[in-house]
Structure formats: structure tokens, C-alpha cells
Design an enzyme around this catalytic site. Structure first.
Site, PDB file in Angstrom:
ATOM      1  N   ASP A  79     -20.959 -10.831  19.156  1.00  0.00           N
ATOM      2  CA  ASP A  79     -21.803 -10.089  19.464  1.00  0.00           C
ATOM      3  C   ASP A  79     -23.351 -11.163  19.782  1.00  0.00           C
ATOM      4  OD1 ASP A  79     -24.089  -7.815  20.663  1.00  0.00           O
ATOM      5  OD2 ASP A  79     -24.332  -7.141  18.473  1.00  0.00           O
ATOM      6  N   ASP A 100     -23.451  -8.093  26.640  1.00  0.00           N
ATOM      7  CA  ASP A 100     -23.528  -9.352  25.712  1.00  0.00           C
ATOM      8  C   ASP A 100     -22.372  -9.314  24.320  1.00  0.00           C
ATOM      9  OD1 ASP A 100     -24.527  -7.108  24.881  1.00  0.00           O
ATOM     10  OD2 ASP A 100     -26.673  -8.142  23.783  1.00  0.00           O
ATOM     11  N   GLU A 101     -21.676  -8.384  24.726  1.00  0.00           N
ATOM     12  CA  GLU A 101     -20.497  -7.934  22.995  1.00  0.00           C
ATOM     13  C   GLU A 101     -19.210  -7.975  23.966  1.00  0.00           C
ATOM     14  OE1 GLU A 101     -21.055  -5.319  20.504  1.00  0.00           O
ATOM     15  OE2 GLU A 101     -22.439  -3.762  21.881  1.00  0.00           O
TER      16      GLU A 101
END
Length: 362
Positions: free
Chosen positions: A11, A106-107
Site C-alpha cells: 500500500d 496504489d495497492e
């Protein structure tokens, strides 16, 4: 004995804000807020860690953020820049495994049970990925490592920013017993409050209830609660699924009331859908908008094309047009989603029924 999976959840830390600070030296070390305008009822998309010290967090009304931190700097999102960074991050992941399940820009989950480089240690791989992101992109990421997706995701949030947390098999049950119910992914404010009213404050409290009771109180999710408090989560990391539709959606902590904020969120969701379409080399003839209002009423609106589409502009423009058809200024919105479906070759024009009509895609 079954082989235990090695799962990593990566993350990025304050992703949008961190990219803005990296690209603009004047913003470094300052409280910045990426999101809608504070002049109206804008909403925070991401806040830098300097801003978070003042209590600012994602989905907070921008006006409230200004009250908490009058000198906060507001920046409009640059999704094209975030997508470029996200692509580089995915390339780093692919050096170690092909079992990558992106959750957003983003993860992602990674299954490194059998990693490409033969490293063998998920903890070492997570450390190498974090270092590569820092060296190549000048950004930081937090990682959680465990034997299943649920625990790995929770672990990645424990030591943020730039954190690395391993929760091994023997520690999972004790960890889950102490976990507050509001920390369970998928448990929203309403469900958490319902649990607390029932005297259920931790995973340990949930563990005292039978599976039948949990299902009776919480529906099908009760099965999941029963298993996860015992450290059982058999969901695989899924890089490839049979694709009948491709979607992205987000539920907001605060209801969206301003059109600007709704459109900003649609732009972000469209970027995610567009990126997933490119990775799968897909185009679709039907674009669907999903909306859930503050009263939990849910609607979908769609538009079909005579030929497959996948370009970002068409997705964004269509989603915004569909939103406007619902008279959004008269509603408070708690969820938005965009989906593409009807993949493959275009149907002949004399058979419009093949690609038109209301679809249930989510």
C-alpha cells in the site's frame, strides 16, 4: 498438510500527495491536500502526513480540513501522473511474481509462495520491493506479510508510513482476537455500530458467537467473520479472472454533495478502469454508472455504443454525462462506480438488442 501461502499486501503511503511533493519541491514538508476545492464543499482525496497531523484524512470535507489546518495547500489531482507511477510500481512487482491482484492505483496483493527469483522469504521480497520503490520512484510504500489476504492487508496499515509488518501463522488468531471490529475490512460505520450495540467490540467477541448466529445477524458475511477471526481466509490472489465486466467503485466516508467532487471521483475511477482495460487488452460496448445514495438507494445508468470503446476520454465523458442525467445536485451520494462490459466484436446494427438495455454489472 496444506502448503501455506506467502501473501504480501503493498500500500503506497499518501500516494497522490506523495507524488505531488516529489514532483514539486516547494510542497515538500508542507501540509498538502489533494482533492476538491475548499471554497465549496470539496472533499479530501488524500492528505500528506504533514496534513494528517492536524487530523485531516481522506473523504473529509475540504472546509473542515481548512478549519483544522488553515495553512494547508490544496492541489487538484493529476491522475495521468499517478497512473504513470502506478505502472512503474506494477513492473517492480512483476520482477518477483506474476500473481498480482491490483486493488487500485496504489495497492495490490502479491502471492510470492513460489517467487520468480527463488528468494523464498516473503519478508525479504517485501523489503526488496519497498527499497526498489524508494530508489526508483523516490516514494515510500508500506507492506503487510502473512499467509492470507485479509491479515496481510491489515498488517500493511500497522506501521505506516514506510512500514513492514509480518504476522505469522502462530500469531494470527491472537492478533485477530484483539482487533477492534471497525478495523475489519468490509465493516463500515453502520455495521461497526450495530456490532458494538450487541457488545461485540473485538474479534474475540465475534469469536464467541456460532457461525449460525453470525449469519443470522449479519447475513452471508457472517460466514466470513466466523472464519477470519480464526485466521482462515482461503481467497486466492487473482491476477486473471473471467472478465464479463470490468469495474471500479468507491464508498465514501462522507456523502458527496458537490458536482465538482463527484466528477473528480469519476475521473479517478475512470483512470482505474482504463488502466485495467489496457492490461487485459479489452474494449467494451457498454459503460455503466453505479450510484448509491445516502439513504442506500442504488441505481445504475448505462450507455451502449455500436463499437467497442476503451479510451479514457470516452469513459470519463460518458460517466459524467450519465451522472448529469440523474440530477446529482438534488442528492447526497455515498458510492460511485464505473463499469465496462459487452466485450468483443460489435454486433450488427440490425441486432441492437445484443448490446443495449439496462445491465446489472456490479
Amino acid at each position: 498438510m496444506a502448503i501455506l501461502r506467502k501473501i504480501i499486501h503493498i500500500d503506497m503511503d499518501a500516494f497522490y500527495a506523495s507524488v505531488e511533493q516529489r514532483d514539486n519541491p516547494d510542497l515538500r514538508g508542507k501540509p498538502i491536500v489533494v482533492g476538491g476545492s475548499p471554497q465549496g464543499r470539496g472533499v479530501v482525496a488524500t492528505a500528506s502526513y504533514e496534513a494528517r497531523k492536524f487530523g485531516i484524512h481522506s473523504a473529509m470535507p475540504a472546509r473542515q480540513a481548512v478549519q483544522l489546518c488553515p495553512h494547508a495547500i490544496f492541489v487538484r489531482p493529476r491522475f495521468e501522473a499517478y497512473k504513470e507511477v502506478s505502472n512503474h510500481i506494477r513492473e517492480i512487482f512483476s520482477r518477483y511474481t506474476d500473481l498480482i491482484e491490483p486493488l487500485s492505483l496504489d495497492e495490490a496483493y502479491l502471492d510470492v509462495t513460489a517467487d520468480k527469483l527463488g528468494i523464498g522469504s516473503a519478508l525479504e521480497i517485501a523489503e526488496q520491493i519497498k527499497n526498489a520503490i524508494k530508489d526508483e520512484l523516490q516514494l515510500t510504500a508500506s507492506a503487510g506479510v502473512s499467509i492470507n489476504k485479509f491479515v496481510a492487508k491489515i498488517a500493511s496499515d500497522i506501521n505506516k508510513p514506510d512500514g513492514l509488518k509480518f504476522i505469522g501463522p502462530s500469531a494470527i488468531e491472537a492478533f485477530m482476537e484483539k482487533l477492534p471490529v471497525e478495523k475489519f475490512h468490509g465493516v463500515g460505520k453502520v455495521t461497526a455500530e450495530k456490532m458494538k450495540q450487541m457488545g461485540l467490540h473485538t474479534g474475540g467477541d465475534l469469536k464467541k458467537l456460532s457461525e449460525e448466529t453470525l449469519v443470522y445477524r449479519f447475513g452471508k458475511t457472517g460466514h466470513f467473520y466466523y472464519n477470519i477471526v480464526r485466521g482462515i481466509d482461503n481467497r486466492p490472489v487473482q491476477p486473471h479472472r473471467e472478465t464479463k465486466s470490468l469495474a471500479a467503485e468507491d464508498t465514501f466516508s462522507y456523502d458527496l454533495e458537490e458536482l465538482e467532487d463527484m466528477e473528480l471521483k469519476l475521473e479517478e475511477l475512470a483512470e482505474i478502469v482504463h488502466e485495467r482495460l489496457k492490461k487485459k487488452n479489452l474494449s467494451g460496448r457498454t459503460i455503466t454508472l453505479k450510484i448509491k445514495y445516502s439513504d442506500f438507494k442504488q441505481i445504475t445508468r448505462n450507455r451502449s455504443f455500436p463499437h467497442p470503446v476503451s479510451d479514457l476520454k470516452t469513459i470519463v465523458d460518458t460517466a459524467k454525462s450519465l451522472l448529469m442525467s440523474t440530477e446529482p445536485k438534488d442528492h447526497k451520494i455515498r458510492l460511485l462506480g464505473i463499469s465496462l462490459s459487452n466485450f468483443g466484436e460489435a454486433q450488427p446494427k440490425q441486432k441492437p438488442s445484443k448490446y443495449t438495455g439496462q445491465l446489472s454489472l456490479f
